[in-house]
Design an enzyme around this catalytic site. Sequence first.
Site, PDB file in Angstrom:
ATOM      1  CE  LYS A  54      50.150  76.819  38.197  1.00 37.53           C
ATOM      2  NZ  LYS A  54      50.734  75.466  38.573  1.00 37.53           N
ATOM      3  CB  SER A 312      42.491  79.061  37.208  1.00 38.28           C
ATOM      4  OG  SER A 312      42.619  78.574  35.850  1.00 38.28           O
TER       5      SER A 312
END
Length: 422
Positions: A54, A312
């Site tokens: 992110k 992720s």
Amino acid sequence: MTKQVNKEQVLYAYKKLQSVVRQTPLQFDPYLSEKYAANIYLKREDLQVVRSFKLRGAYFAISELTAEALSHGVICASAGNHAQGVAYACNEKQVMATIFMPNTTPAQKINQVRYFGGAYVDIVIEGDTFDACNEAAHVYAEDNHLTFIEPYDDEDVIAGQGSLAVEVHQSLTAEGETADFVFVPIGGGGLVSGVSAYMSEAMPETKIVGVEPSGAASMQLALAEGQPTALDHVDKFADGTAVGKAGNITFEYVQHLIDHIEIVPEGKIAGTIIDLYTRQAIVAEPSGALSVAALENMKEAIKGKTVVCIISGGNNDINRMAEIEERALIYSGKKQYFVVNFPQRPGALREFVSEVLGPEDDIAKFEYTKKISRSNGPALVGILLGEYETLPDLLERLEKFDPNYVSVSENPTLYGSSFRKK
């Protein structure tokens, strides 16, 4: 589709982020490769500065703002990784950030945002749900002339997330490899949009497989409906991808650039988290384990192929491990819950243990409920099986003990923390 983000824009974002984000490793995984008879590589974004991808989109989107916009500050709404990415970026660039977080956010995540943001972050706790928090944050942004940094539905965020694909491409090329498949987790769709935008030009032969948790498959619903559509219910277990409605922009990328979506049950994700930790010493959060969890669904298609799975993120709260193990055991069938009527006399429990349980089985939970008669009383019984294959024999013995027993393994509200004596 008129694609807004292309290969060149992703490369521009990659170059701008080089001095900020870590070029995380693309690791060949011998265990998974042997298990699936394929060449499996893991893109380790759990090793990123803020332990998730992110940071890429947040930092790039903020870096593209004008000096005038930056002087007023930025704002976002998030209960996790996006908030940490924005906080880190604003601390690095010395830009004030207001971060709205719902009041259900664990203290650990709030503390991480405060740690990464330092003096440049003002945290506002607002709303019982993310949607309520997000709505309040947008109102606040408009009232105070702050630039909103969206978590996924933004072209600059998409380009920033796509920088991850540049690293994958470079690492594979250096080894003389190309990817047949890239498995990408999907929440709102920012990561899969950026990856597919770059790969469609840089490695057009590569198939992009999006992966969603079964309890939050909002992108799959969007594809079925032809437009982003709100889910009736969202399972928040895979919190990083627990998005109730896909983004409008990201939906366009998914609709035109990815090959298909795989759906993975939350229990399978839980088992994958444990497997990644015990066999490869990788601490993945639920959404971070999604791509690896989906390999089983496509084991025939990936045989002999080169596959990249994006891990992720690794922001997994240690306090959740009991829940994760429970979900994994229930999904595998090794843990079973029943409501069983016990005779109200001495020795009934000992009789149950000796006559019903197998030699490798164990009682994981035993809790009497309200008695319904003097002679019998129902109890909630959790049984941990030595082997799942012994379940039919257990059920046969259980029926002899109590012909009216009820299996409640598929209903966690009956055996979870909410189940109490009345």
